[in-house]
Design a protein around this motif. Structure first.
Motif, short mmCIF file in Angstrom:
data_model
loop_
_atom_site.label_atom_id
_atom_site.label_comp_id
_atom_site.label_asym_id
_atom_site.label_seq_id
_atom_site.Cartn_x
_atom_site.Cartn_y
_atom_site.Cartn_z
N ASN A 479 0.96 -1.29 0.05
CA ASN A 479 -0.10 -0.02 0.00
C ASN A 479 0.85 1.21 -0.08
OD1 ASN A 479 -1.83 2.02 0.31
ND2 ASN A 479 -2.72 1.38 2.38
N THR A 480 1.29 1.62 -1.25
CA THR A 480 1.92 2.94 -1.33
C THR A 480 1.14 4.26 -1.33
OG1 THR A 480 1.89 2.87 -3.72
CG2 THR A 480 3.75 1.74 -2.73
N LEU A 481 -0.20 4.01 -1.35
CA LEU A 481 -1.00 5.43 -1.38
C LEU A 481 -1.05 5.95 0.14
CD1 LEU A 481 -3.15 7.09 -2.85
CD2 LEU A 481 -4.81 5.58 -2.02
N ASP A 482 -0.80 7.36 0.23
CA ASP A 482 -0.75 7.97 1.48
C ASP A 482 -1.34 9.45 1.32
OD1 ASP A 482 -0.26 8.84 3.91
OD2 ASP A 482 1.93 8.73 3.71
N THR A 483 -2.53 9.47 1.65
CA THR A 483 -3.00 10.74 1.57
C THR A 483 -2.81 11.85 2.69
OG1 THR A 483 -5.12 9.91 2.45
CG2 THR A 483 -4.82 10.11 0.27
N SER A 484 -2.18 11.25 3.85
CA SER A 484 -1.38 12.23 4.91
C SER A 484 -0.13 12.74 4.66
CB SER A 484 -1.47 11.30 6.03
OG SER A 484 -0.63 10.23 6.07
N SER A 485 0.08 13.70 3.44
CA SER A 485 1.19 14.20 3.17
C SER A 485 1.60 15.24 3.88
CB SER A 485 1.05 14.85 1.58
OG SER A 485 -0.07 15.83 1.87
N PRO A 486 2.67 15.94 4.06
CA PRO A 486 3.02 16.92 5.10
C PRO A 486 2.18 18.20 5.18
CG PRO A 486 5.17 16.18 3.86
CD PRO A 486 3.93 15.34 3.30
N ASP A 487 1.89 18.36 3.79
CA ASP A 487 0.77 19.54 3.61
C ASP A 487 -0.36 19.36 4.47
OD1 ASP A 487 2.30 21.31 2.42
OD2 ASP A 487 1.57 21.01 0.24
N VAL A 488 -0.79 17.93 3.96
CA VAL A 488 -2.33 17.86 4.87
C VAL A 488 -2.29 17.68 6.31
CG1 VAL A 488 -4.04 15.95 4.99
CG2 VAL A 488 -3.36 16.50 2.77
N VAL A 489 -1.08 17.00 6.78
CA VAL A 489 -1.02 16.81 8.43
C VAL A 489 -0.68 18.34 8.62
CG1 VAL A 489 0.53 16.03 9.94
CG2 VAL A 489 -0.05 14.56 8.20
N GLY A 490 0.19 18.99 8.12
CA GLY A 490 0.36 20.60 8.33
C GLY A 490 -0.74 21.21 8.80
N ALA A 491 -1.85 20.83 8.00
CA ALA A 491 -3.13 21.80 8.15
C ALA A 491 -4.18 21.31 9.18
CB ALA A 491 -3.69 21.58 6.68
N LEU A 492 -3.67 20.13 9.87
CA LEU A 492 -4.52 19.72 10.98
C LEU A 492 -4.33 20.94 12.32
CD1 LEU A 492 -3.12 16.21 11.32
CD2 LEU A 492 -5.41 16.77 10.94
N SER A 493 -5.67 21.06 12.76
CA SER A 493 -5.47 21.90 13.78
C SER A 493 -4.96 21.19 15.09
CB SER A 493 -7.05 22.36 14.12
OG SER A 493 -7.86 21.14 14.87
#
Length: 599
Positions: A479-493
C-alpha cells in the motif's frame, strides 16, 4: 437501458478539443510514473467479452485526454488524473478550479494549457470541495509564496484533513481495491473507475484557503471574473459548493452532478452522504442558475451545452437521488431491510434511459444499503443478526454444517456451472475463511471473482472483484497510497493532532495508566492538557489547577515532529518526561496492508 446508438456523450466529450500532450506518461522528479496515458490505448478497440459494454463505453469517454474549451475564456484539462482541472481566464491571468490530486499531474495540465493559451499567471484558486483529488495538486499550479486568493467552502479544511488522517490508513487500503490502481490494464483487468480512469500516484499537497464561502449567493470577483456561489454541504462531500460565472453563462456543478450515479457511500469508506439534501440542492441550483446558463461543467466528465439540455440533466440527476432516497424510506417503513430493498429497487423509465444515471461509480445496490444505514444503522432488527459470530468462526461452523470443505467446493462448482456466481462466491468465501491455506478454494473463488468483475457495469465493483481475485492468487501489492502528506498533516488543527493521537491509544493496555501532559504552543497561542485515563486520551483547555505530570513548551511544527518521531530533543520541558515515553508506548500503528479477502 440507454441506447448504444446515442452518441451525444461522445460528441460532447470531444467538443472544444484544443490539443493534448505527446507524452505517454507523467513522472515525478525521481522518474517514477504517476500517470500513464498509454496504458489505456486498448480502449480504442472493440469491447471484449470480459468487459461490460456499458462500462467500456464509459471508460472510452473518461480516457479522452487533453485541453478542451468549455466556453469563451473557460478551458478544462481532462484525462490527466481522476478529476478535471478548469482554467478561467481573467484580466491578468487565470483562475484555477480543482487542481487535480497530484502536484505532477497539475504541473502537466497547466503546462498544456499554457502551451496553447499563453503563459498566464495563476491569479486565484477555487477548491469546490474537500476531497483530495480536487486540491492535492495545488502546489503544481501555485508558485511558492504567491499571494493569491484560495477560495473554498466553509468547513473545507476540517473535512479535507480529517478524512485523510483519522481513517486514512483503512481508506487507502480499500482505495487500492476501489480504483484498481495496481491491476494490469486491459480487457481482463482494470478499464476505469467510472468517475475517471484511476487515481494518480504523485505528491499530494495543500494550501490553506484564504477566502471561505459561507453563504449561498455570496458574490466574489477574482481577477475580474465575477463568481456567484451556492453552498451544498452534506451532498457529495461534507463541504462542497457550486458556482455560476454570470458573464460567461457557465455553471460549475463541482461533483454534485456528473455523468454517473454517484456514491451515497463510497466503497473505500466514508461518512454516509445525504441524498435528500443532495436532491434539494440540485433543485436549488436549477432555480438559481439554470436559466442563466448556456453550459454546465463539473469536476469530472464532460460538459453539457444548452439551457434546456442542462436543465433536463440537472432535473434527472435530482430525481435520481430523490427517488433512491424516498423509495428506500418507503420500503424500510414497510419492514424491508437494506439488502432486501437493494434487490427490489428499479429506476423509473426516464432515469433508466439516461446514460448519466447509470451506476458506473455509485450503484443502486450499494447506495440503497447506504441510505438504509444512514437512517437505521447496521442492524436490520432481526435478533439473529444482533450478535453474530465473527467471520472466521462463522465460516468454520458453516463449512462443518455443510459437510466439510470438499462438500462446499462441490456445491460451489455446481453453482458456477449453473451461472449462480453470487451464491458460489458466498460458499467459497466460507471455505477460504474456514481453511485459509486451502489452495483449491482460493483459486475457485478467484475465478468466480474474475467472472463477477467482468460482468460489472460499475467500475469500482469490477475493480474490487478483480483486486480480490489477484490477492487470493498471492498478488498483494504494497500500500503505497498515502493521503496524509506533509501539507495535509500540517493543516490539522492542534485539536485534530491530539485526536489523531487519541485514536491510536491501545485501550486495553492503557486501562490502568493515569497521566497528564500540559502543552503550551507558543506560535498558535494555545494551551491544552491531555489526560489519559480508562484507555481514553482526553484534551481540555481548562483544568482544575493541579499540576500535570509533564509540561512541554513548543511550536505546532515541533508538535507534529514529536507525534511523528517521539523525539523531545530541543523542546522545553518541565516535569516527568517519562509520561511522554509511557504514552508513546501505548500507541498502535495502523496496518497499511491488512488482509481483506482472507482472514
Amino acid at each position: 437501458m440507454p441506447s448504444m446508438k446515442d452518441r451525444t456523450d461522445f460528441e460532447n466529450a470531444e467538443k472544444g478539443f484544443v490539443g493534448t500532450t505527446s507524452d505517454k506518461t507523467i513522472k515525478d522528479a525521481g522518474g517514477r510514473v504517476v500517470w500513464d496515458f498509454g496504458s489505456y490505448d486498448f480502449l480504442d478497440g472493440a469491447c471484449p467479452e470480459t468487459v461490460n459494454p456499458s462500462l467500456w463505453r464509459q471508460s472510452q469517454l473518461t480516457a479522452k485526454h487533453g485541453l478542451f474549451q468549455v466556453a469563451h475564456g473557460i478551458y478544462q484539462v481532462r484525462g490527466f488524473d481522476l478529476s478535471n482541472v478548469t482554467f478561467i481566464e481573467g484580466e491578468r491571468g487565470v483562475v484555477v478550479v480543482d487542481p487535480l490530486l497530484s502536484v505532477e499531474c497539475a504541473q502537466a495540465a497547466i503546462a498544456l494549457y499554457r502551451e496553447h493559451r499563453g503563459d498566464r499567471p495563476v491569479t486565484g484558486v477555487i477548491y469546490t470541495h474537500s476531497h483530495a483529488d480536487h486540491f492535492g495538486g495545488v502546489r503544481g499550479v501555485v508558485p511558492e509564496g504567491a499571494d493569491i486568493p484560495i477560495i473554498a467552502p466553509a468547513g473545507f479544511l476540517e473535512h479535507a484533513v480529517s478524512e485523510n488522517v483519522y481513517a486514512g490508513t483503512a481508506m487507502n487500503r480499500r482505495a487500492i481495491y476501489m480504483y484498481g490502481a495496481e491491476l494490469s490494464r486491459g480487457g481482463d483487468g482494470q478499464v476505469g473507475a467510472g468517475l475517471g480512469q484511476t487515481t494518480s500516484t504523485g505528491m499530494i499537497s495543500l494550501i490553506e484557503p484564504t477566502l471561505l464561502i459561507t453563504e449561498t449567493g455570496q458574490d466574489e470577483t477574482v481577477d475580474g471574473v465575477r463568481i456567484v456561489f451556492q453552498l451544498t454541504p452534506g451532498t457529495e462531500a461534507p463541504a462542497e459548493m457550486n458556482f455560476l460565472l454570470p458573464e460567461h453563462r457557465a455553471l460549475c456543478m463541482a461533483e454534485n452532478a456528473t455523468h454517473t450515479l454517484h456514491n451515497v457511500l463510497t466503497l473505500r469508506g466514508a461518512l454516509v452522504r445525504d441524498p435528500r439534501v443532495w436532491a434539494r440542492y440540485l433543485t436549488e441550483a436549477i432555480e438559481m442558475f439554470a436559466a442563466d446558463s448556456d453550459v454546465l461543467f463539473a469536476s469530472h466528465h464532460w460538459p453539457t451545452w444548452g439551457t434546456q439540455e442542462l436543465t433536463e440533466f440537472l432535473s434527472l440527476q435530482r430525481d435520481l437521488y430523490g427517488y433512491l432516497h424516498d423509495q428506500t424510506l418507503r420500503l424500510l417503513n414497510q419492514g424491508y431491510t437494506g439488502v432486501e430493498i437493494a434487490e427490489m429497487m428499479e429506476l423509473p423509465p426516464a432515469l433508466a434511459r439516461a446514460w448519466h444515471a447509470c451506476g458506473y461509480y455509485g450503484s443502486v445496490s450499494h447506495n440503497v444499503k447506504a441510505i438504509y444505514q444512514r437512517y437505521m444503522g447496521w442492524f436490520d432488527g432481526n435478533p439473529a443478526h444482533l450478535w453474530e459470530l465473527p467471520p472466521e468462526e462463522s465460516a468454520r461452523r458453516h463449512v462443518r454444517a455443510m459437510g466439510g470443505v470438499k462438500a462446499v467446493l462441490d456445491q460451489a462448482e455446481e453453482a458456477v456451472e449453473a451461472g449462480d456466481l453470487r451464491w458460489a462466491a458466498q460458499l467459497l468465501n466460507y471455505a477460504v475463511f474456514a481453511e485459509p491455506s486451502g489452495t483449491a478454494a482460493r483459486e475457485m473463488l478467484a475465478t468466480v471473482y474474475d467472472r463477477l468483475g467482468h460482468g460489472c457495469e460499475n467500475g469500482t465493483w469490477r475493480n474490487f472483484y478483480l483486486q480480490g481475485a489477484a490477492e487470493l492468487r498471492g498478488h498483494k501489492p504494497p500500500n503505497t497510497l498515502d493521503t496524509s502528506s506533509p501539507d495535509v498533516v500540517g493543516a490539522l488543527s492542534v485539536e485534530q493532532v491530539f485526536d489523531s493521537v487519541a485514536i491510536r491509544v491501545n485501550g486495553p493496555r492503557a486501562w490502568d495508566t493515569r497521566l497528564s501532559i500540559d502543552w503550551n504552543l507558543t506560535d498558535v497561542k494555545q494551551e491544552i492538557r491531555t489526560s489519559l485515563a480508562n484507555g481514553v486520551l482526553t484534551q481540555t483547555k481548562a483544568h482544575d489547577g493541579t499540576a500535570a505530570d509533564l509540561m512541554v513548551t513548543l511550536t505546532k511544527p515541533q508538535l507534529l515532529g514529536l507525534v511523528a518521531n517521539g523525539d523531545l530533543a530541543g523542546l522545553q520541558t518541565s516535569g516527568d518526561t517519562g509520561a511522554l515515553t509511557t504514552l508513546k508506548g501505548l500507541l498502535d500503528e495502523g496496518d497499511r496492508d491488512f488482509d481483506i479477502v482472507t482472514p
